[in-house]
Design a protein around this motif. Structure first.
Motif, PDB file in Angstrom:
ATOM      1  N   ILE A 398     -31.280  67.437 -28.087  1.00  0.00           N
ATOM      2  CA  ILE A 398     -30.030  68.166 -27.826  1.00  0.00           C
ATOM      3  C   ILE A 398     -30.253  69.678 -27.880  1.00  0.00           C
ATOM      4  N   GLN A 399     -31.016  70.129 -28.868  1.00  0.00           N
ATOM      5  CA  GLN A 399     -31.284  71.568 -28.990  1.00  0.00           C
ATOM      6  C   GLN A 399     -32.128  72.057 -27.818  1.00  0.00           C
ATOM      7  N   ASP A 400     -33.061  71.221 -27.374  1.00  0.00           N
ATOM      8  CA  ASP A 400     -33.908  71.581 -26.235  1.00  0.00           C
ATOM      9  C   ASP A 400     -33.051  71.774 -24.975  1.00  0.00           C
ATOM     10  N   VAL A 401     -32.066  70.905 -24.805  1.00  0.00           N
ATOM     11  CA  VAL A 401     -31.158  71.042 -23.665  1.00  0.00           C
ATOM     12  C   VAL A 401     -30.351  72.338 -23.794  1.00  0.00           C
ATOM     13  N   LYS A 402     -29.825  72.614 -24.971  1.00  0.00           N
ATOM     14  CA  LYS A 402     -29.029  73.820 -25.181  1.00  0.00           C
ATOM     15  C   LYS A 402     -29.843  75.092 -24.946  1.00  0.00           C
ATOM     16  N   ASN A 403     -31.130  75.041 -25.258  1.00  0.00           N
ATOM     17  CA  ASN A 403     -31.984  76.221 -25.068  1.00  0.00           C
ATOM     18  C   ASN A 403     -32.013  76.659 -23.610  1.00  0.00           C
ATOM     19  N   ASP A 404     -31.935  75.696 -22.697  1.00  0.00           N
ATOM     20  CA  ASP A 404     -31.988  76.024 -21.269  1.00  0.00           C
ATOM     21  C   ASP A 404     -30.612  76.051 -20.613  1.00  0.00           C
ATOM     22  N   PHE A 405     -29.697  75.226 -21.092  1.00  0.00           N
ATOM     23  CA  PHE A 405     -28.398  75.120 -20.432  1.00  0.00           C
ATOM     24  C   PHE A 405     -27.331  75.998 -21.071  1.00  0.00           C
ATOM     25  N   GLY A 406     -27.547  76.421 -22.304  1.00  0.00           N
ATOM     26  CA  GLY A 406     -26.585  77.264 -22.998  1.00  0.00           C
ATOM     27  C   GLY A 406     -26.252  76.691 -24.356  1.00  0.00           C
ATOM     28  N   GLN A 407     -26.142  77.557 -25.323  1.00  0.00           N
ATOM     29  CA  GLN A 407     -25.854  77.096 -26.679  1.00  0.00           C
ATOM     30  C   GLN A 407     -24.454  76.518 -26.803  1.00  0.00           C
ATOM     31  N   ASP A 408     -23.591  76.816 -25.825  1.00  0.00           N
ATOM     32  CA  ASP A 408     -22.242  76.253 -25.843  1.00  0.00           C
ATOM     33  C   ASP A 408     -22.159  74.923 -25.093  1.00  0.00           C
ATOM     34  N   ALA A 409     -23.312  74.384 -24.696  1.00  0.00           N
ATOM     35  CA  ALA A 409     -23.338  73.089 -24.007  1.00  0.00           C
ATOM     36  C   ALA A 409     -22.948  71.973 -24.968  1.00  0.00           C
TER      37      ALA A 409
END
Length: 436
Positions: A398-409
């Motif tokens: 989940i954090q890996d996704v947020k790193n690229d897509f946005g911390q508000d993802a």
């Protein structure tokens, strides 16, 4: 073609009796693609383009309004839905009462799309296949194992399959027993030269089996592996090559047009563009301007040989990044899948699907299948089919996704027992339900 075996001689004898059409096409393709930018190749390409444009404006209702067009760029970009909604307008009048061939595809969305091809276009497609197979170390008479879904053949096609030494293998249900059966068949085959052809998802199932079972591939002896119809990730390509001790090569083609680009043994990491049979463009997502070298854009093609139903500047729905190699020849650096599967970060910017694929590389040994879905502007869903009962890396993923897509993802992980394929047998790894 240098093959001298019996099958090859019979194949080319039949072609000679029928008018030598395949051989003529093959010679022209070879001439153009040996050096697409020299004077001879350019003249052939320009003549083929001008001929199809003139034919389109003079014989089809849709293109007749562009009779004063000075170049291909004066024609509009057309999409599948426009063609289907105005189907008869795209048909060439002289070919309507002739024998044509209906080709169709369900597409990645499951929406049917079909059109007609004339005999010359069919022959050209066959010659394209033979040309690119040759560049993957296959000649007529070598053994070709074709792993496909829903195999139905006429008597004529069965004869041609025999002449080309093609083994058709149904992979609708690709469980461990079926994989062992396929590998045994390939391994025990006594032909000296062998090539495998199939879907990426099928080969991923084979990799999954090999990762978790002991099977001796030492004597399987494949010249190459060709992956078609689906995106071949770098990880799958690398793993296939390692297990089978040969190159895994990707083919970009579709039922409605044919082979547009292909990786070959002398171009293993980039795609050779089929300049001989198509005029190929890469256009911006928001307008019809050409993208710059190294940028991602829509693949738009003009089919140079379908006179029954000309396709001028046809938006394939697929996306790619193009580059220019050291010889000055345009190639595809990457083919990323479908425009419908583009994904966006929380700021609304397009991200490459390659970013998604990379996120799962470290977890391949834990997964049978995965799917990444954008459900909303900032909502993302990860669907996992696990090998075991638990996945201990939710927070990290989940954090890996947020790193690229946005911390508000907002990222949700969902567990399933199966991710079903489309009716075509393909599986979509990246899905956009937000912008379609």
């Amino acid at each position: 073609m240098k093959q001298k075996n019996l099958r090859s001689r019979i194949f080319w004898l039949i072609d000679s009796i029928k008018g030598n059409h395949l051989n003529k096409h093959l010679n022209e393709i070879n001439t153009v693609l040996t050096n697409p930018e020299n004077k001879t190749s350019r003249n052939i390409r320009e003549n083929n383009l001008n001929n199809i444009l003139q034919h389109a404006v003079n014989t089809t209702p849709y293109y007749s309004k562009y009779i004063n067009a000075k170049s291909v760029f004066d024609f509009p970009v057309v999409k599948k839905n426009l063609i289907q909604d105005n189907f008869e307008e795209f048909r060439s009048k002289p070919f309507i009462d002739k024998k044509n061939f209906k080709v169709s595809t369900s597409g990645s969305t499951g929406v049917p799309f079909f059109l007609f091809q004339d005999k010359t276009k069919r022959d050209r497609n066959k010659a394209d296949v033979l040309y690119f197979l040759n560049r993957c170390d296959y000649n007529i008479g070598d053994r070709l194992f074709n792993l496909a879904v829903r195999l139905k053949q006429s008597k004529t096609k069965r004869l041609m399959s025999w002449l080309q030494n093609v083994a058709l293998i149904e992979i609708g249900k690709l469980n461990n027993e079926k994989i062992i059966e396929i590998l045994d068949q390939v391994k025990k085959d006594r032909n000296k030269n062998k090539v495998m052809l199939g879907y990426a998802s099928g080969f991923e199932s084979v990799i999954d089996f090999l990762d978790n079972n002991s099977y001796d591939l030492k004597d399987i002896n494949l010249n190459s592996i060709i992956v078609n119809s689906e995106y071949l990730s770098r990880q799958t390509k690398k793993t296939l090559s390692k297990y089978f001790n040969t190159q895994a090569l990707s083919r970009y083609s579709s039922e409605e047009v044919g082979i547009v680009a292909h990786q070959t043994l002398d171009s293993v990491d980039s795609f050779v563009l089929n300049h001989a049979s198509y005029f190929i463009e890469v256009l911006n997502f928001e307008n019809d301007d050409h993208v710059k070298k190294g940028e991602i854009g829509r693949i738009v093609i003009t089919d140079l040989f379908n006179y029954a139903m000309p396709l001028i500047r046809y938006d394939t729905g697929d996306i790619a990044k193009y580059n220019i190699n050291e010889k000055g020849i345009t190639e595809f650096e990457r083919i990323e899948g479908r425009k419908l599967d583009l994904i966006y970060n929380t700021q609304g910017n397009v991200l490459s699907s390659y970013i998604v694929y990379k996120k799962f590389y470290n977890y391949y040994h834990l997964l049978k299948q995965y799917q990444f879905i954008q459900q909303g502007e900032k909502e993302y869903e990860i669907v996992l089919n696990l090998r075991n009962d638990t996945f201990g890396f939710e927070k990290e993923l989940i954090q890996d996704v947020k790193n690229d897509f946005g911390q508000d993802a907002k990222v949700l992980i969902k567990y399933v027992n199966e991710i079903p394929p489309l009716s075509s047998g393909k599986r979509r790894k990246v899905v956009n339900n937000y912008k379609t």
